[in-house]
Write an enzyme that holds these catalytic residues in place. Structure first.
Site: not given
Ligand code: ADP
Length: 321
Positions: A13, A74, A105, A127, A129, A131, A173
């Site tokens: 995000g 993503r 995260d 972010t 959030d 969090d 979230r």
């Molecule tokens: P944020 O970083 O804001 O929490 P996301 O959860 O959408 O956003 O994560 C962003 C990107 O990081 C995902 O599209 C994916 O490519 C990668 N990612 C998320 N979770 C994992 C994971 N458990 N293992 C590997 N890559 C991940």
């Protein structure tokens, strides 16, 4: 301090202040004589080689802009080993020896996995959030809180004119922090967040308490992680016959010019990330923790839960009696 080529990307995000962090990474790197590259669209762009060299002017005139000039995405592919191997070989092709990932995260999980495969990666918490453990505030949180506080002021005006209640649904979230801080700063009558159980009865009691002493409005801040705004409005109307409207603030909270606080935080964290890579460090997050710029292993960050600020919650309840 090692001379190296560093790339920067934004992932997940978006958040106001990400541009200030990109600028800090680029300018700090160039200051130390490093080659800096920008990666478009997060991990997806890393896999696809959407990578370009940055100069001082690539990051000119962006410190005050919301969003991210590098765009964000993503990437499903990156969550697989094959996807990360592609990213790794693209890093080799472009001669990238260090990577700065600005995100939440999810992005840090990806960054940890990539560093487990040999890459040097440092994360910056970006972010709205708030969090992420081991950082007082994430980049974008302060701006989002200020946006919500401004919205509360506007909604309060119309709510008072009509002697209504208004439920304002706020982003975050699974975290209630934007609701909590904006609720305290905006003088909300009730704050409903995932971290604390709440009842419609309690909300109604607080509305009636205010009305009985002549209050014309009632603002209820509801975190999106709790949800059910329309059901709650209906329940309030049924229980105490107070007309209750719902406002879902939505993506306005993700945009806008970052506050000075977010710009300063992003600038400090961006510079620190480059310095850590130059020291040969990897698999770490930089964060402002207990008012100091520090670094923490991804493993520790990802195994922990952000502490909930029960002191702020109790204070908000006391001050809104
Ligand atoms: P944020 O970083 O804001 O929490 P996301 O959860 O959408 O956003 O994560 C962003 C990107 O990081 C995902 O599209 C994916 O490519 C990668 N990612 C998320 N979770 C994992 C994971 N458990 N293992 C590997 N890559 C991940």
């Amino acid at each position: 301090m090692k001379k190296m080529n560093i790339a920067v990307l934004t992932s997940g995000g978006d958040a106001p202040g990400m541009n200030a962090a990109i600028r800090a990474v680029a300018r700090t790197g160039i200051f130390y004589g490093l080659k800096i590259m920008g990666v478009k669209k997060g991990y997806e762009g890393l896999i696809n080689g959407e990578i370009f060299e940055m100069s001082l002017s690539s990051v000119a005139d962006i410190i005050h802009r919301g969003g991210t000039i590098l765009q964000t995405a993503r990437s499903k592919e990156f969550t697989t080993r094959e996807g990360r191997e592609k990213a790794l070989s693209m890093m080799k092709i472009f001669g990238i020896q260090g990577l700065v990932v600005i995100g939440g995260d999810g992005s840090f999980r990806g960054a940890r996995d990539l560093s487990g495969m040999g890459a040097h990666v440092i994360g910056i918490p970006g972010t709205i959030d708030n969090d992420i453990p081991f950082c007082d505030y994430t980049i974008g949180f302060d701006t989002a809180v200020n946006t919500v506080v401004e919205a509360i002021g506007r909604i309060r005006d119309t709510t008072s004119s009509h002697n209504r209640a208004n439920i304002i649904e706020v982003m975050g979230r699974n975290s209630g922090d934007i609701s909590l801080y904006a609720g305290l700063a905006g003088g909300a009558e009730s704050i409903i967040i995932p971290e604390v159980d709440a009842s419609v009865e309690d909300v109604c009691k607080r509305i009636m308490h205010g009305r009985n002493r002549g209050k014309l409005h009632s603002i209820i801040i509801l975190a999106e992680g709790v949800g059910g705004a329309f059901e709650m409005a209906k329940a309030i109307e049924e229980k105490i016959s107070v007309e209750t409207r719902v406002t879902i603030l939505g993506h306005v909270q993700r945009g806008g010019s970052p506050t000075a606080f977010d710009r300063i935080l992003a600038s400090r964290l961006g510079a620190k990330a480059v310095e850590l890579l130059m020291e040969g460090q990897t698999s770490k997050m930089v964060g402002q923790y207990q008012n100091e710029i520090k670094d923490f292993d991804f493993d520790k960050v990802l195994a922990s839960k952000k502490e909930f600020s029960s002191e702020i919650y109790s204070l908000a309840r006391i001050l809104s009696i």
